[in-house]
Structure formats: C-alpha cells, structure tokens
Design a protein around this motif. Sequence first.
Motif, short mmCIF file in Angstrom:
data_model
loop_
_atom_site.label_atom_id
_atom_site.label_comp_id
_atom_site.label_asym_id
_atom_site.label_seq_id
_atom_site.Cartn_x
_atom_site.Cartn_y
_atom_site.Cartn_z
N LYS A 295 6.16 -4.65 -3.03
CA LYS A 295 5.15 -4.06 -2.18
C LYS A 295 5.70 -2.76 -1.58
O LYS A 295 6.91 -2.63 -1.39
CB LYS A 295 4.74 -5.01 -1.05
N PRO A 296 4.81 -1.82 -1.27
CA PRO A 296 5.28 -0.60 -0.58
C PRO A 296 5.54 -0.89 0.90
O PRO A 296 5.61 -2.05 1.32
CB PRO A 296 4.11 0.36 -0.78
N ASP A 310 -0.57 0.83 0.77
CA ASP A 310 -1.51 0.98 -0.34
C ASP A 310 -2.83 0.26 -0.07
O ASP A 310 -3.70 0.21 -0.94
CB ASP A 310 -0.89 0.47 -1.64
#
Length: 470
Positions: A295-296, A310
Amino acid sequence: MHARADLPSICIIGAGPSGLAVCKTLHEEGIGFECFEAGDRVGGQWAFKNSSGKSGAYRSLHSSRSRETLAYSDFTIPESYPDFPYHEQIAAYLEAYVDQNGFRQKINLNAFVNWCDRLDDGTWAVTVQGGETRFFDILCIANGHHWDPYFPEWDYTGEFAGERMHSHSYVDPVEPLDCIDKNIVIVGMGNSALEIACELGLKGVAKSVYLSSRRGYYITPKYVGGRPWDYAAPGYEWPWPELLKRAFRRRRIERVVGRPEDHGLPKPDHSFGAAHPAISDEIHVRIGSGDVIPKPAIRKYLGDRIQFVDGSEVDADILIFATGYKVSFPFFDRHFLSATDNDICLYKRVLDPQYSNLFFVGLVQSEAAIMPIAEEQAKLFADYVTGRYALPTTASMNIDRHAFHDRMKSMHLGTPRHTLQVDARKYLEDLRTERSLGAKRATLRGNPLPIVRKAHRRTIKIKTAPMAAA
C-alpha cells in the motif's frame, strides 16, 4: 592484566558489539577502564529480552549480514553457524568474545547511566542509577543507535481506534499484542518491516497484512549467485566511479528478483545505493502469494479503518510503525550535545573537535556489520589514549569532518535514516590511513599523552543526578 598507572581512566557506556570491541582493545593494551551496561547481559541489540528494554530483537530474528562479515578480525564465528545466524547464536558469540579475552570483570551490568557531566577541569562525572558517581578522564560512548524508537510526525488526520506500537516492541505474533486473525498495517520498508510482514502474513496468523510505504526502496536478496549478498557483493572493490558501481549492482540484483514495481511496490525515487536497501528473500513470495499487500502512504485514520493516498481503505486492528530510530544520548544535557534529526557531525565519525576526551564508537550506518567497523575505531581510540596517535589541528579536523559529512549526505537520501551512512570499505581504509598519519604526528610531537590523568584525584561526590532535558 594490571592497568597502566600513567594512562587516563576511561568510562565506556554500552556493552553491545561496539562497546565490547573497545573493551577488548583497551584491555589487551593494559589501559584502565570501566564499562557500564544498562542491561543484565552483554550483547546490546542481540541480547533478546534484555532487562534494559533496549534490545529490539524479536523471537524469529536472524542477522541480515552473513557469518563471514559479522566476526571480529581475531575471533572467528563457528563454522557450525548458518550463513545468517539466529540472534541467540550471535549473543552467544559475543559472550564467548568477552570470556576469550578476559575482561568480563570490567563490565558493570544493570548499570544504567543517568547522567554525564563534563566538569570545569575537563574530567567526567558519571552518575549511574541509584546515585553513585564516578570520575573519569575520558568518556567513550558506545550506546548504539537502534534502541530509541522513532514515531513519524506525519500529519495524519482523524483518529485510529485500534492498537499501535513500534516494531522495536514486537516479539512474536502474540507478544506484546495478539495479532492472530487481526488486520495489520505495517508502516515502513526496512528489514524489520519486511520480516514482520512476512511472519504475520503466513496463513493462519494474521487475517490480513498491509505494507505501507511513503517511498520505494530497493530490496536486496540474501543470496546472489548462491552466496550471501554481502560476502559476494559485486563491484564494491572495483576502481569505477561510485554511480557506475551502483548501477552495476542494481542491474545484477534486478536480474535475480526484478524491480520493486514488478511486485506492486512503489518505484524508488532515488538511485540504487542512495538509501540503505532492505534485505529479504521472502517478501516477494509473500506479496506474490497474496499474504502481504503493498500500500502507499497513509492519508488519514477513519476509526477502525485506514485510508491511503491512493484513496483505498482497509480495516485495521493493529498499526505497527517500523520507522527506524532516533540517535539519543539521554545522559547528556541536550544543550551540551544532541543529534537533532539524527544529524551529528564528528571527525572520522568518532570525535567532536571541541571535546578531546569524548569519543564515539559504532555511531555509523553502513551495509556492513558493525563489528569490524567498531574494532577499527577502537584501535584508533587506543592509539590516541596511549599517545601513539595524535590528532590534527582543530581547524583541520573541522574542515575534514564537515567535508566528509556533506559528501556522505550528498550521496544519500536527505532523511534521518541516512545521516550516519558510510561506505564501509572506504571508511575502514580511511581510519587505517588516519591511524598511520596520526602516528607520524605523534612521533613529531614526542608521543605525549593527549589527556592528563586527573580524575583519580577527585573527591567530590554527587548524591543525585539531574534530570535529563527532554
């Protein structure tokens, strides 16, 4: 071995790999010293569940450096050890190192140093927990820099309803927090982040594991061409420009494991070598198996859910920050000496020129293990104490330390994680060259002792230590 009465007295703070290298070197030189260790055992980070609480070792931890590169130069690690030893094996090796060299009686265990004060005559008053104060001519700091957890001050909005902790506190899937069948979000991309994610991501452990990172990092496999990565690392010794060597190593590793973005991880925003790489063979398999989901960065907390930049959201029961450590000297007044944002500029990474009787050992970060580096720093320190090594002028040291510090920072990301970075091979060569130059300076000056022995004459007793500044 009796200590030489003509030499200054020395206090060493810390009995991890760095402090032990100093103890051994001074002991074999007949230099008097006392070592204070906050924990109930020697070994520092490798002393699992040390009573000091400063060890970040978790139950499944193995070294990310190979057996061949971990050892001190004169004390071989047993060949029966695996390529990447378990933490208990490294702790046993360090215990054996102490006994082999015969200096255990000089290490004070369960001796937490509350305060260090540099007195008007230049000597040091060192107060340990309980109020006892001892006086020394020279202070050597070897307290490590992987024990004071750093929690990021990123501006997350909202409130998180779950539990949170730093990876430093992690022991296993049920201690200190029960992660079984829970939704876990891990923040970070260092070795601890990847190893904990892989452990919790195994089927039957956590319900889900998300690995959140603000930026991409290169991941080095533990084996390259069938050999441990650091023992067979290609290109380090070649007389090529640094950027060319970095590019070669990046291509070599990409042929083995591919690019980070091939596995759904963020694309690195820097060249290979500009940031300390993570080391893992398993993370790509766990991601490919769906056990760990990249995940960002986190955008905000939504109670029992977390939203990422995101726009995606996930359920989260536990948030683990694997976000590194602060460089801390809790026994100093912060106005005397501190490392804001982990930034401290020392001559040869061991000395602040304004304090000729304050040395640091092990305060570096590199792709190599700390044992050989601390050992070389300890040799320079011993030469200095005995008068065999003489420092350059203060002006020369200031020019050199700032030039080196700025050069290292220009070659690495401008983050607190990389302020202590060195190229181990070049740095070790530099230390050996400096010892040789310092020996010539000492000979020209008649090999005078750098520090006059004063502390043994002091009779002042400090009953209680002042509180350290926050």
